[in-house]
Write a protein that holds these residues in place. Sequence first.
Motif, short mmCIF file in Angstrom:
data_model
loop_
_atom_site.label_atom_id
_atom_site.label_comp_id
_atom_site.label_asym_id
_atom_site.label_seq_id
_atom_site.Cartn_x
_atom_site.Cartn_y
_atom_site.Cartn_z
N CYS A 243 0.86 -1.19 0.00
CA CYS A 243 0.00 0.00 0.00
C CYS A 243 0.90 1.23 0.00
N PHE A 244 0.53 2.25 -0.79
CA PHE A 244 1.39 3.41 -0.95
C PHE A 244 0.91 4.65 -0.20
N ARG A 245 -0.36 4.67 0.18
CA ARG A 245 -0.91 5.88 0.81
C ARG A 245 -1.73 5.50 2.04
N GLU B 152 -4.40 6.66 3.11
CA GLU B 152 -5.85 6.64 2.84
C GLU B 152 -6.29 5.35 2.13
N ASP B 153 -5.32 4.57 1.59
CA ASP B 153 -5.67 3.30 0.93
C ASP B 153 -5.52 2.10 1.87
N GLU B 154 -5.08 2.34 3.10
CA GLU B 154 -4.82 1.21 4.00
C GLU B 154 -6.08 0.44 4.35
N GLU C 41 7.88 4.41 -1.18
CA GLU C 41 6.47 4.83 -1.09
C GLU C 41 5.63 3.89 -0.24
N THR D 173 3.77 2.04 2.56
CA THR D 173 3.43 2.40 3.94
C THR D 173 3.07 1.18 4.79
#
Length: 479
Positions: free
Chosen positions: A91-93, A95-97, A133, A135
């Motif tokens: 996952c990169f952000r 908010e996408d977790e 990137e 996370t």
Amino acid sequence: MYDVVIIGAGVSGCAVARELSKFQVKACVVEKEEDVCCGTSKANSAIVHAGYDAQNGSLMARLNVLGNEMMENLSKELDFPFKRNGSMVVCFRPEDEKKLYDLMENGKKNGVKGLKILSREEALQLEPNLSDEVTKVLYAPTGGIVCPFNLTIALAENANQNGVEFKFNTEVMNIIKQETGYLLKTNQGEIESKVIVNAAGVYADKFHNMVSEKKMHIIPRRGDYCLLDKSAGTHVSHTVFSLPEKNGKGVLVTPTVHGNLLVGPTAIDIEEKEGTATTREGLDKVIEASGRSVKNIPMRQVITSFAGLRAHEDRHEFFIEELKEAKGFVDVAGIESPGLSSAPAIGVMAAEIVKDILDLKQNEEFQAERKGILNPETLSKEERKELIRKNPAYGNIICRCEMITEGEIIDSIKRPIGAKSLDGVKRRTRAGMGRCQSGFCSPRTMEILARELEMDMMDVTKSGGQSKLIVGHIKEEIE
């Protein structure tokens, strides 16, 4: 009259054939190409998916998890390489977790064991080359990698050893319902069968629609890949995915069971069912997306690129059933990813359906084990010396990149459902899969094929049909 004819010698068709050979049955596999594993099964990610992605409650999810569980024991029975290397979804952000947690919950409902969310620091301990990137990561220890060629060939050889016939270069042109079953009109004549198993990959809708008014529509979904040299094979040890996309699981980075590094695929819907040409645009996307998940991928070490097709049915589900409107016709259709992972379970399910239709009895003489081609490099120095003393062909290196001997190539030709072309030898032995991509070993492999099959060198092909490698007026010079 056959009891069963299976259309398609990909991994699904061969898995069904192997499971059916456990029963007393007169069965045949028909394949339009010159060998097994010539369609979807030859060009894919070679991943045994853990099963967290498929929608909970779907047949796709159930067979994925079951197939994953079956793969290890099957690899021991049939002697093909398989490794449970584990997989990661990155996952990169922040908010996408939530999507990552949703994926984990879906996997748990599907029955996937050992799933857990890792922090960036925990993930880097397992996979140091994850990009800056990343996370968080969903870790699935049951994910694995396999050789799709070896798996498909092993299933086919074992089925053949247990009595299943294989007819190659046999294209089904039409299927006609009869009182006693079905008549298949092929380019090699007519074949009668009580039951048909439709395992034709991207062509499964064509055969389904010949016998059913409830139409099926399969879209060939092209995936572009880059394969890197073995010098890059340790860049990652796990299979690294990005979060799933609308058209698939996204671009992955993974080691292969043979020590290379593979990146891809794209997911591009096309109309052409044989459209396996790569595109610059597709490969650029692979390079860009893989670099977002894993840093410093040595793309200068790419030794080849290729594309494969997935049989995407509009409803995104496996269809494994006897048709109510066409008794004795069994679909094994819509087998896209995770089709390779699910193949062992697909074989069992389809064979059970056929067994019930025909009331088949157990084959008490069924032989579950099959030995693969002997690799001299797996032997001790003393054992290898003794092997070469008994058979000097095992001391003659033909493919220098992969260190494949003449003995292995001869074995690949002489075994059940043996190789008949350069690609057939390559899929069985890896001769030609190395850094030079068969630039050095092709002529010698052609000589061995011609000698062992007692054919003219002019008639040796790359992959059957009209793919001859020698053309023109040089026959007299060769002789």
